[in-house]
Every structure is written in C-alpha cells, then in structure tokens.
Design an enzyme around this catalytic site. Sequence first.
Site, PDB file in Angstrom:
ATOM      1  N   GLY A 129       0.778  -1.240   0.000  1.00 15.48           N
ATOM      2  CA  GLY A 129       0.000   0.000   0.000  1.00 15.48           C
ATOM      3  C   GLY A 129       0.807   1.287   0.000  1.00 15.48           C
ATOM      4  CB  SER A 130       4.148   2.378  -1.089  1.00 14.31           C
ATOM      5  OG  SER A 130       4.282   2.130  -2.469  1.00 14.31           O
ATOM      6  CG  HIS A 149       1.095  -1.181 -15.798  1.00 10.20           C
ATOM      7  ND1 HIS A 149       0.946  -2.472 -15.346  1.00 10.20           N
ATOM      8  CD2 HIS A 149       2.041  -1.232 -16.764  1.00 10.20           C
ATOM      9  CE1 HIS A 149       1.769  -3.268 -16.014  1.00 10.20           C
ATOM     10  NE2 HIS A 149       2.441  -2.538 -16.885  1.00 10.20           N
ATOM     11  CD  GLU A 166       4.391   2.649  -9.296  1.00 12.11           C
ATOM     12  OE1 GLU A 166       3.419   2.307  -8.605  1.00 12.11           O
ATOM     13  OE2 GLU A 166       5.257   1.833  -9.682  1.00 12.11           O
TER      14      GLU A 166
HETATM   15  C1  GRF Z   1       2.984  -0.704  -7.793  1.00 18.07           C
HETATM   16  O1  GRF Z   1       4.210  -0.886  -8.445  1.00 18.07           O
HETATM   17  C2  GRF Z   1       1.894  -0.466  -8.781  1.00 18.07           C
HETATM   18  O2  GRF Z   1       2.316   0.213  -9.924  1.00 18.07           O
HETATM   19  C3  GRF Z   1       1.469  -1.860  -9.142  1.00 18.07           C
HETATM   20  O3  GRF Z   1       1.552  -2.583  -7.943  1.00 18.07           O
HETATM   21  C4  GRF Z   1       2.524  -1.984  -7.092  1.00 18.07           C
HETATM   22  C5  GRF Z   1       1.848  -1.714  -5.785  1.00 18.07           C
HETATM   23  O4  GRF Z   1       2.765  -1.244  -4.823  1.00 18.07           O
HETATM   24  N1  GRF Z   1       0.160  -1.857  -9.746  1.00 18.07           N
HETATM   25  P1  GRF Z   1       2.201  -0.575  -3.492  1.00 18.07           P
HETATM   26  O5  GRF Z   1       1.362  -1.632  -2.801  1.00 18.07           O
HETATM   27  O6  GRF Z   1       1.413   0.625  -3.876  1.00 18.07           O
HETATM   28  O7  GRF Z   1       3.417  -0.232  -2.691  1.00 18.07           O
END
Ligand code: GRF
Length: 211
Positions: free
Chosen positions: A14-15, A112, A177
């Site tokens: 969940g980052s 993504h 992201e």
């Molecule tokens: C991220 O790399 C996102 O792009 C992909 O899954 C990963 C989730 O990471 N869809 P987090 O749980 O948000 O840290």
Amino acid sequence: MSRTRAAILISGRGSNMAALLEAAAAPAHPVSYPLVLSNDPSAPGLERARALGAAAEAVDHRAFGGDREAFERALTARLEAAEVELVALAGFMRLLTPVFVRRWRDRLVNIHPALLPAFRGLDTHARALAAGVAFHGCTVHLVREAMDDGPILGQAALRVRPGEDAASLGRRVLALEHRLFPACMAAWAEGALMLDGERPAAGPIALSDTA
Ligand code: GRF
C-alpha cells in the site's frame, strides 16, 4: 468545496495508497478517500491505512470459492455503501471481470509500473531492462476490459541508468508513482482530463525525472 469520494483497492503493502491518502490530507485536494478495501485480510496496507486515519476493511476473495463475480458483487456493495464515485486500484492484484469494469466505467483508475502500452503484465522492471529501453516509468489509466489497457490519464518517465538493476529501477519508478497517482486522481476528479474518444482532450499529465 465538495470533494469527490473515492475508494482505494489494494492487495499488498500500500505505498501508493499511502501517497493518495497523504495527498488527500491537504484541504484543497479535490478527492477524499473514505474507504480502503483489500482482497487479502493480511495485506500490510490495511494497517498502514488505519495509521493514516482511513477506514480499511478486507473483502476476502477466498471466501467466494473462485466465483469472481460474487466477489465483485460484494466489492460493489461495499463501494456503493460508502457512496464513492471513483475507485483507485493501487496494487490490486485480482483481475476484474467485464461486469465489474462496466459497472465502474470511467470511474476505475489503475496505476501500472511501466510506460504503457509497453510492458503490460508483471515483472515490468526486469522486462524493461532486458529489452534495453532508455526510458521507463509508470502510467495511470482508466480501466477497460483488456488487462493494462484504457485511456492514459498520465505518465511519468525516467532515464534508465547504465548497469542499473531491477530493484533500483523499481524504487525509482515507485517514487514517480507516488507523485503521478495523486495528481491524476485529482485531475480526473476535477474534470481536467475530459475524454475525447478514448484519450484526454487536453492530453495526459506528463511528469519526468530524466536527470
Ligand atoms: C505498484 O508498483 C503499482 O504500480 C502496481 O503494484 C505496485 C503496488 O505497490 N500496480 P504498493 O502496494 O502501492 O506499494
């Protein structure tokens, strides 16, 4: 100011969820997140959400015995009860059926970890390195029925460093992201990315870290 109510769906750490919740802590942010849902009750992101003051619950997909549509009906019921208009997929690792995707058409936003349409699917950083790309990054898009497909709301790009490994690349993409996802959710909620056909009329949001 009335904010757009959105839910965040997670499966893991969940980052990205935390980045969305932190952005929404600013009073001027146009999105609020009254609910975090995980398909996995043991997802570390659930505790992280609660620590950030969000309501977080699990809808355990295993309780539905492989009936995807029944699982998704339970998700939709929970989302409707929370009166959300948007759903952010932040590392949600279940494929969604066309029924769910149609129910939430233009309201379902995914992140993504690659520059779509390159590198759909998993292991994007290792595959990008193996392909020898100069630039890599992440994409926020509206969800359509095909996997990792749909109108691109925003992309963030970085330059791959010589000799870089997948772990390093993944860390640097993840930092992008965390900037891109809140910006796209805000812009989509505010109507700044209105679609003309299957693309934003004004073009997608573009961020870069190409030093
Ligand atoms: C991220 O790399 C996102 O792009 C992909 O899954 C990963 C989730 O990471 N869809 P987090 O749980 O948000 O840290």
